[in-house]
Design a protein around this motif. Structure first.
Motif, PDB file in Angstrom:
ATOM      1  N   ARG A  28     -11.784  -0.501  -4.010  1.00  0.00           N
ATOM      2  CA  ARG A  28     -12.242  -1.397  -5.073  1.00  0.00           C
ATOM      3  C   ARG A  28     -11.400  -1.310  -6.344  1.00  0.00           C
ATOM      4  O   ARG A  28     -11.751  -1.919  -7.345  1.00  0.00           O
ATOM      5  CB  ARG A  28     -13.709  -1.092  -5.397  1.00  0.00           C
ATOM      6  N   PRO A  40     -10.356  -6.258  -5.200  1.00  0.00           N
ATOM      7  CA  PRO A  40     -11.217  -7.345  -5.700  1.00  0.00           C
ATOM      8  C   PRO A  40     -10.519  -8.213  -6.747  1.00  0.00           C
ATOM      9  O   PRO A  40     -10.673  -9.441  -6.734  1.00  0.00           O
ATOM     10  CB  PRO A  40     -12.414  -6.607  -6.312  1.00  0.00           C
ATOM     11  N   ASP A  41      -9.742  -7.606  -7.624  1.00  0.00           N
ATOM     12  CA  ASP A  41      -9.015  -8.390  -8.633  1.00  0.00           C
ATOM     13  C   ASP A  41      -7.917  -9.228  -8.000  1.00  0.00           C
ATOM     14  O   ASP A  41      -7.648 -10.340  -8.443  1.00  0.00           O
ATOM     15  CB  ASP A  41      -8.412  -7.465  -9.690  1.00  0.00           C
ATOM     16  N   ALA A  93      -7.971 -10.403  -4.836  1.00  0.00           N
ATOM     17  CA  ALA A  93      -8.621 -11.453  -4.049  1.00  0.00           C
ATOM     18  C   ALA A  93      -9.220 -12.553  -4.930  1.00  0.00           C
ATOM     19  O   ALA A  93      -9.217 -13.727  -4.550  1.00  0.00           O
ATOM     20  CB  ALA A  93      -9.702 -10.838  -3.166  1.00  0.00           C
ATOM     21  N   ASP A  94      -9.723 -12.187  -6.096  1.00  0.00           N
ATOM     22  CA  ASP A  94     -10.343 -13.174  -6.988  1.00  0.00           C
ATOM     23  C   ASP A  94      -9.338 -13.894  -7.878  1.00  0.00           C
ATOM     24  O   ASP A  94      -9.707 -14.802  -8.616  1.00  0.00           O
ATOM     25  CB  ASP A  94     -11.391 -12.501  -7.882  1.00  0.00           C
ATOM     26  N   GLY A  95      -8.091 -13.493  -7.860  1.00  0.00           N
ATOM     27  CA  GLY A  95      -7.058 -14.130  -8.668  1.00  0.00           C
ATOM     28  C   GLY A  95      -6.974 -13.609 -10.090  1.00  0.00           C
ATOM     29  O   GLY A  95      -6.260 -14.168 -10.917  1.00  0.00           O
ATOM     30  N   VAL A  96      -7.675 -12.525 -10.391  1.00  0.00           N
ATOM     31  CA  VAL A  96      -7.643 -11.957 -11.739  1.00  0.00           C
ATOM     32  C   VAL A  96      -6.238 -11.470 -12.077  1.00  0.00           C
ATOM     33  O   VAL A  96      -5.751 -11.680 -13.197  1.00  0.00           O
ATOM     34  CB  VAL A  96      -8.680 -10.811 -11.868  1.00  0.00           C
TER      35      VAL A  96
END
Length: 187
Positions: free
Chosen positions: A40, A44-45, A47-50
């Motif tokens: 994590r 997650p960043d 995958a979310d495009g952050v």
């Protein structure tokens, strides 16, 4: 605390033996704490495009990596240092050894955080990334663990210096490895 609770059950109640291996047990706890959230830390960043949005805003990938290292260390490092005090009672570490162990953990846990973030960035987006990250991180963390555990002994000066050298190398290099991995994942 869980590692310090289990170790006396595994090796027996011999206080002298527990005192000799107690520093190593605390280092195993530190490695476990650094490794648990590895899936994590970056994925997650990514995958979310952050990470892409931060790059568009002009934030360098190395800055992202350094920030993630600091944030990851803040989530486990200070708490581990606090938990080491009651844990030292369970693994029969005396006061002088506890002080040396706390110094070694204070030097080494930022390096474990840096290594975790770099490995998380390298494995982001891969299937079964957690298992792969553990396999990649463990051999890289071995020198840090060896010198850190040796630094809890009575003659700990040279081990502490070697641990500090390994820690500085990891902390200095990890943001660049993280940045390169984030850029490579984008292509």
């Amino acid at each position: 605390m869980l590692v310090a609770t289990i170790v006396p059950f595994a090796v027996g109640p011999d206080a002298q033996l527990l005192g000799r291996i107690g520093g190593g047990a605390l280092w195993i706890a530190a490695l476990t704490a650094a490794l648990l959230p590895i899936e994590r830390l970056v994925e997650p960043d990514r995958a979310d495009g952050v990470l892409d949005q931060l790059a568009l805003a002009g934030v360098t990938e190395e800055t992202i990596g350094a920030t993630k290292i600091v944030a990851h260390w803040l989530t486990f490092g200070p708490l581990l240092l606090l938990a080491a005090i009651p844990a030292s009672i369970m693994v029969a570490i005396d006061g002088d050894s506890l002080l040396r162990c706390l110094v070694a953990l204070a030097i080494g846990t930022p390096a474990l955080a840096a290594l975790s973030v770099a490995v998380a960035a390298l494995t982001a987006g891969l299937p079964r990334a957690g298992a792969l990250a553990g396999l990649l991180m463990l051999p890289l963390a071995v020198p840090l663990l060896i010198f850190g555990a040796a630094a809890t002994g009575a003659d700990s000066g040279s081990a502490l210096k070697l641990e500090a050298a390994v820690a500085m190398l990891l902390v200095a290099g990890a943001p660049f490895v993280t940045g390169a991995a984030i850029r490579a994942a984008r292509t």
